[in-house]
Write a protein that holds these residues in place. Structure first.
Motif, PDB file in Angstrom:
ATOM      1  N   THR A 106       9.179  -9.383   6.930  1.00 51.33           N
ATOM      2  CA  THR A 106       8.721  -8.686   5.742  1.00 51.33           C
ATOM      3  C   THR A 106       7.401  -9.262   5.241  1.00 51.33           C
ATOM      4  O   THR A 106       6.490  -8.529   4.875  1.00 51.33           O
ATOM      5  CB  THR A 106       9.782  -8.784   4.620  1.00 51.33           C
ATOM      6  N   TYR A 108       5.253 -11.631   6.982  1.00 44.60           N
ATOM      7  CA  TYR A 108       4.222 -11.854   7.988  1.00 44.60           C
ATOM      8  C   TYR A 108       4.349 -10.940   9.200  1.00 44.60           C
ATOM      9  O   TYR A 108       3.659 -11.134  10.194  1.00 44.60           O
ATOM     10  CB  TYR A 108       4.269 -13.304   8.479  1.00 44.60           C
ATOM     11  N   LYS A 136       3.386  -7.974  10.223  1.00 43.38           N
ATOM     12  CA  LYS A 136       2.270  -7.286  10.839  1.00 43.38           C
ATOM     13  C   LYS A 136       1.427  -8.227  11.693  1.00 43.38           C
ATOM     14  O   LYS A 136       0.726  -7.796  12.588  1.00 43.38           O
ATOM     15  CB  LYS A 136       1.417  -6.625   9.757  1.00 43.38           C
ATOM     16  N   GLN A 171      -5.856  -3.325   4.552  1.00 47.66           N
ATOM     17  CA  GLN A 171      -4.764  -4.135   4.026  1.00 47.66           C
ATOM     18  C   GLN A 171      -3.860  -4.491   5.192  1.00 47.66           C
ATOM     19  O   GLN A 171      -3.373  -3.625   5.914  1.00 47.66           O
ATOM     20  CB  GLN A 171      -3.982  -3.378   2.960  1.00 47.66           C
ATOM     21  N   TYR A 172      -3.669  -5.770   5.389  1.00 46.75           N
ATOM     22  CA  TYR A 172      -2.912  -6.270   6.525  1.00 46.75           C
ATOM     23  C   TYR A 172      -1.433  -6.376   6.202  1.00 46.75           C
ATOM     24  O   TYR A 172      -0.588  -5.886   6.927  1.00 46.75           O
ATOM     25  CB  TYR A 172      -3.493  -7.625   6.932  1.00 46.75           C
ATOM     26  N   THR A 173      -1.147  -7.027   5.107  1.00 41.93           N
ATOM     27  CA  THR A 173       0.209  -7.089   4.559  1.00 41.93           C
ATOM     28  C   THR A 173       0.060  -6.938   3.054  1.00 41.93           C
ATOM     29  O   THR A 173      -1.042  -6.747   2.552  1.00 41.93           O
ATOM     30  CB  THR A 173       0.912  -8.438   4.867  1.00 41.93           C
ATOM     31  N   LYS A 174       1.145  -7.083   2.364  1.00 39.27           N
ATOM     32  CA  LYS A 174       1.109  -6.986   0.911  1.00 39.27           C
ATOM     33  C   LYS A 174       0.195  -8.051   0.310  1.00 39.27           C
ATOM     34  O   LYS A 174      -0.426  -7.845  -0.720  1.00 39.27           O
ATOM     35  CB  LYS A 174       2.532  -7.141   0.371  1.00 39.27           C
ATOM     36  N   ARG A 175       0.075  -9.197   0.965  1.00 39.28           N
ATOM     37  CA  ARG A 175      -0.656 -10.330   0.406  1.00 39.28           C
ATOM     38  C   ARG A 175      -1.986 -10.639   1.089  1.00 39.28           C
ATOM     39  O   ARG A 175      -2.729 -11.503   0.632  1.00 39.28           O
ATOM     40  CB  ARG A 175       0.235 -11.562   0.449  1.00 39.28           C
TER      41      ARG A 175
END
Length: 123
Positions: free
Chosen positions: A24, A26, A28, A110-114
């Protein structure tokens, strides 16, 4: 035998929960380019005060963290200003810079949410 099986089931369940949390946060990273480079870059961002980490040289790509309460692309603006470029405009997720009557468009995704990845075109 029953207690041992119950303990193994608990361990397996715990490992599955940890694995799901990892995917969830990391996940991607496993699907974008070299997963080891992405995971190392993300780990470096998490463990240092660096604003960005280079993930490839051709094309030149960096990964940065979304910081709460700050403009998400300020790190790109600062980097490009250090290279002599001036911010001109933003079109969607791309930032346009100008230098000596030339334009350079830095694309972001955008790679992940963060985390987000930004790509600088070769000049």
């Amino acid at each position: 035998m029953g207690k041992r099986r119950q303990t193994l089931n608990r361990i397996f369940t715990l490992l599955m929960i940890v694995f799901c949390l990892f995917l969830t946060i990391y996940g991607k990273a496993l699907f974008e380019g070299n997963p080891m480079v992405m995971l190392q870059s993300i780990a470096k961002l998490e463990l240092t005060s660096d604003s960005y980490v280079k993930i490839s040289t051709s094309p030149v790509r960096y990964v940065s963290k979304f910081e709460k309460g700050t403009e998400p692309y300020i790190v790109i603006n600062q980097y490009m200003q250090q290279q002599g470029w001036k911010y001109k405009d933003q079109l969607g997720s791309s930032l346009i810079f100008e230098k000596n009557n030339q334009q350079s468009t830095v694309s972001t995704v955008q790679y992940t949410k963060r985390f987000f990845i930004w790509t600088i075109p070769e000049q």
